[in-house]
Enzyme design. Structure first.
Site, PDB file in Angstrom:
ATOM      1  N   SER A  93       0.796  -1.224   0.000  1.00 22.01           N
ATOM      2  CA  SER A  93       0.000   0.000   0.000  1.00 22.01           C
ATOM      3  C   SER A  93       0.830   1.277   0.000  1.00 22.01           C
ATOM      4  O   SER A  93       0.293   2.350  -0.301  1.00 22.01           O
ATOM      5  CB  SER A  93      -0.940   0.011   1.211  1.00 22.01           C
ATOM      6  OG  SER A  93      -0.203   0.117   2.417  1.00 22.01           O
ATOM      7  N   LYS A 165       0.646   4.611   6.853  1.00 20.02           N
ATOM      8  CA  LYS A 165       0.088   5.434   5.779  1.00 20.02           C
ATOM      9  C   LYS A 165       0.727   6.827   5.842  1.00 20.02           C
ATOM     10  O   LYS A 165       1.456   7.156   6.766  1.00 20.02           O
ATOM     11  CB  LYS A 165      -1.430   5.580   5.904  1.00 20.02           C
ATOM     12  CG  LYS A 165      -2.219   4.284   5.980  1.00 20.02           C
ATOM     13  CD  LYS A 165      -2.218   3.512   4.687  1.00 20.02           C
ATOM     14  CE  LYS A 165      -3.019   2.220   4.817  1.00 20.02           C
ATOM     15  NZ  LYS A 165      -2.867   1.355   3.625  1.00 20.02           N
TER      16      LYS A 165
END
Length: 317
Positions: A93, A165
């Protein structure tokens, strides 16, 4: 870890011999001059080798080893708790910034001094609830070893529900993205070319907003935008897809392993061009009804002033 040498404590002890050949404590025969200048009953000069004192044994290495291991564990726990901790990247990701299997070091010190996450930082945070499925149960010797090493910070825990993230928006910011367009942050387009995965778009797979981020919350997204279940996909959960600052473990500051991928993780310079939430609010207010009223009032005031001046000039004539 320093390794101690054996001290010879296992050898039989002997009484030091006086110059006259007698045992220690015996007076040498005669009291003539000492050719070596040692004085009566003196020992031989130090030849540079230390000799343990009679009757005193030094601690062996194997007895010191448990103490050294204990100190090392305590230091590792302190470092893990207050300074840095290693985390392994489990998914794609965050490509290409981070690859699956990379080890990153996370700064856990600055939050202790009141620092809060900023836009553009890569952060590790605990699952705010519902982002990850339940972790599979592990058992056996391997699981026990991993649990022990993770306890002292040498391995990530199999039970930890952590994610990594990039922070896009912080409390007070307004963020949005439409299919085919860039992320709009506080009314300004965000340039993400420095880290967005090649071939990806800003949000074509999941558009969102505009959303105003509550104070103390974060809006986070992965750099591999089309392979990241980030804030966009959890807007139906409590918090509306945002992450509480209290869930943040720390900021990822460096890729430590493998050595071939060693690099720092700085904040992209494009975030410097984004106005603060307060400034964006002021601009929006100025562009609203109050701003329109001010824009109309200025020419009216100028017109009235010119009219009064003309009347004064006519009266003087």
């Amino acid at each position: 870890m320093a390794v101690g040498a054996r001290s010879g404590a296992d050898d039989p002890e002997e009484s030091p011999v006086s110059p006259g050949g007698g045992a220690s404590g015996e007076e040498p025969p005669g009291d003539g001059p000492d050719p070596e200048g040692q004085g009566k009953g003196g020992y031989q000069p130090d030849d540079g080798e230390s000799t343990p004192a009679p009757g005193k044994k030094q601690r062996s290495f194997w007895k010191e080893l448990p103490i050294l291991i204990g100190i090392a564990i305590v230091l590792a726990l302190l470092i893990k708790t207050f300074l840095v901790q290693a985390f392994s990247i489990p998914s794609n990701s965050m490509q290409n910034t981070l690859q699956r299997g990379d080890r990153v070091l996370v700064d856990k010190l600055t939050p202790w001094f009141g620092s809060t996450p900023e836009r553009g930082e890569v952060v590790v945070f605990n699952d705010p609830g519902g982002w990850l499925g339940e972790s599979p149960e592990q058992s056996g010797f391997g699981a026990a070893v991993q649990q022990g090493l993770s306890w002292i910070g040498l391995m990530p825990s199999a039970e930890d529900q952590d994610l990594i993230k990039r922070v896009i928006a912080v409390g007070g910011d307004t963020v949005s993205c439409r299919k085919g367009g860039p992320v709009i942050l506080n009314g300004k387009e965000l340039d993400e070319s420095a880290y967005l995965f090649p071939g990806n778009t800003a949000c074509d797979d999941q558009e969102f907003g505009p959303i105003t981020i509550p104070d103390g919350q974060l809006w986070v997204m992965g750099d591999h935008r089309q392979d990241s279940l980030d804030s966009r996909y959890h807007q139906n959960l409590p918090g509306g897809g945002t992450v509480p600052e209290s869930k943040v473990v720390g900021r990822a500051i460096v890729v430590a392993w493998p050595v071939s991928r060693w690099s720092t993780l700085p904040v992209p310079s494009s975030y410097d061009d984004i106005p603060s939430a307060a400034m964006a609010t002021a601009v929006a207010t100025a562009a609203g009804p109050a701003g329109l009223g001010l824009a109309l009032a200025v020419p009216l005031v100028l017109w009235r002033r010119r009219t009064l001046l003309r009347k004064e000039e006519s009266a003087q004539r």
